[in-house]
Design a protein around this motif. Sequence first.
Motif, PDB file in Angstrom:
ATOM      1  N   LEU A 294       0.704  -1.322   0.042  1.00  0.00           N
ATOM      2  CA  LEU A 294      -0.047   0.147   0.079  1.00  0.00           C
ATOM      3  C   LEU A 294       0.933   1.334  -0.176  1.00  0.00           C
ATOM      4  O   LEU A 294       0.577   2.315  -0.818  1.00  0.00           O
ATOM      5  N   LEU A 295       2.064   1.471   0.732  1.00  0.00           N
ATOM      6  CA  LEU A 295       3.032   2.342   0.704  1.00  0.00           C
ATOM      7  C   LEU A 295       3.351   3.052  -0.447  1.00  0.00           C
ATOM      8  O   LEU A 295       3.494   3.703  -0.891  1.00  0.00           O
TER       9      LEU A 295
ATOM     10  N   ALA B 230      -7.398   2.670  -0.616  1.00  0.00           N
ATOM     11  CA  ALA B 230      -5.821   2.609  -0.029  1.00  0.00           C
ATOM     12  C   ALA B 230      -5.468   3.543   0.929  1.00  0.00           C
ATOM     13  O   ALA B 230      -4.832   3.622   1.828  1.00  0.00           O
ATOM     14  N   GLY B 231      -5.812   5.007   0.347  1.00  0.00           N
ATOM     15  CA  GLY B 231      -5.185   6.166   1.290  1.00  0.00           C
ATOM     16  C   GLY B 231      -5.780   6.228   2.438  1.00  0.00           C
ATOM     17  O   GLY B 231      -5.220   6.283   3.570  1.00  0.00           O
ATOM     18  N   PRO B 232      -7.081   6.337   2.601  1.00  0.00           N
ATOM     19  CA  PRO B 232      -7.650   6.246   3.957  1.00  0.00           C
ATOM     20  C   PRO B 232      -7.208   5.128   4.629  1.00  0.00           C
ATOM     21  O   PRO B 232      -7.407   5.307   6.131  1.00  0.00           O
TER      22      PRO B 232
ATOM     23  N   SER C 160      -6.903  12.457   7.159  1.00  0.00           N
ATOM     24  CA  SER C 160      -6.779  12.384   8.590  1.00  0.00           C
ATOM     25  C   SER C 160      -7.927  11.628   9.081  1.00  0.00           C
ATOM     26  O   SER C 160      -9.009  11.596   8.552  1.00  0.00           O
ATOM     27  N   LEU C 161      -7.762  11.088  10.362  1.00  0.00           N
ATOM     28  CA  LEU C 161      -8.938  10.436  11.163  1.00  0.00           C
ATOM     29  C   LEU C 161      -9.970  11.698  11.137  1.00  0.00           C
ATOM     30  O   LEU C 161     -11.097  11.363  11.299  1.00  0.00           O
TER      31      LEU C 161
ATOM     32  N   SER D 150     -13.033  16.129  -2.457  1.00  0.00           N
ATOM     33  CA  SER D 150     -11.831  15.367  -1.852  1.00  0.00           C
ATOM     34  C   SER D 150     -10.764  15.216  -3.056  1.00  0.00           C
ATOM     35  O   SER D 150     -11.225  15.057  -4.086  1.00  0.00           O
ATOM     36  N   ASN D 151      -9.504  15.136  -2.496  1.00  0.00           N
ATOM     37  CA  ASN D 151      -8.482  14.372  -3.398  1.00  0.00           C
ATOM     38  C   ASN D 151      -7.910  13.359  -2.968  1.00  0.00           C
ATOM     39  O   ASN D 151      -7.501  12.778  -2.037  1.00  0.00           O
TER      40      ASN D 151
END
Length: 309
Positions: free
Chosen positions: A12-13, A74-76, A286-287, A279-280
């Motif tokens: 994921l990273l 993946a980002g969230p 962030s949480l 959103s992007n």
Amino acid sequence: MNIDSRIKFRHLLCFLEVANQGSLARAADKLAVSQPAISKTLKELEELLGASLFERGKGGAALTEAGLAFLRYAGPCVQALRDGVNSLRVGEYAASSARLGVLSTVEGALLPEVVRRLHQRHSALVLSVVTGPSAHLLSQLRVGELDLVVGRMTDSPQIQGLTFEHLYNEPLTLVVRPGHPLLGRPLDADELERYPLVLPSAGTTIRKLADSLFVQHGLRQSRLRLETLSLTLSRRYVDSSEAVWMAPMDAVRADLRKGLLAELAPQLLEAGGSVGICSNASLPLSLGAHWCQEVLREVGQEYRQGIYP
């Protein structure tokens, strides 16, 4: 379909860094690994997912449709895990934060209610709110200066490449102060033109809707105009003059109920532009931003169902 346990955090990273950098080489430099290692990790992830995530070329690596779809999750996912780890390191009540860009259309009723519910449910949340025109806010969202932008913005060119989620439709309406000379009689286009007119700033999504409404009903805009996105200035000017304000319903609903403002021609109510969240997807949230999304969706659903406001 169950999540394949062979998908690791490093996959994921790697995927997120290549998506952010647009290049395997730059991603390798950022992660301090070799380019062949990046390429191998991506290949493993694509095989596990059964989809091609990037189109590789001389210009770098561009996300495919499958890659864009995977990026939304993946980002969230990675950010939520980071936030969870950090919360354990610094204590249960560590503050989370969110940076919101807010258009004038949602300042009146939606945002205060969203903030109230967020602070009621979360013991440590810092919200930073920036107001302004959609072009400016969306440009900040694109470079990561904001987490989310809320309001009407679907017609803005800057929205290309960003993700928009519809919440509800909000109409525009003509309002005046109580006792205005135009109240209590049929609306006359020639008479309306003699009074100062308050409109949203030129070039904004909401202004395009206002202009369209005037054209549809054969009305002409006064040569005396105040063009602004400031709800405070618009409200105070109308209160102290004989100006006519083309206002978002959210901004004036409470004053209409209290009799502090009056609708000039309820039959001219605009059908309603789409208010939503932008959103992007290429940047993790962030949480705190996730919490904001959840409550915005909740209140938006209540708007659609007529429960709130």
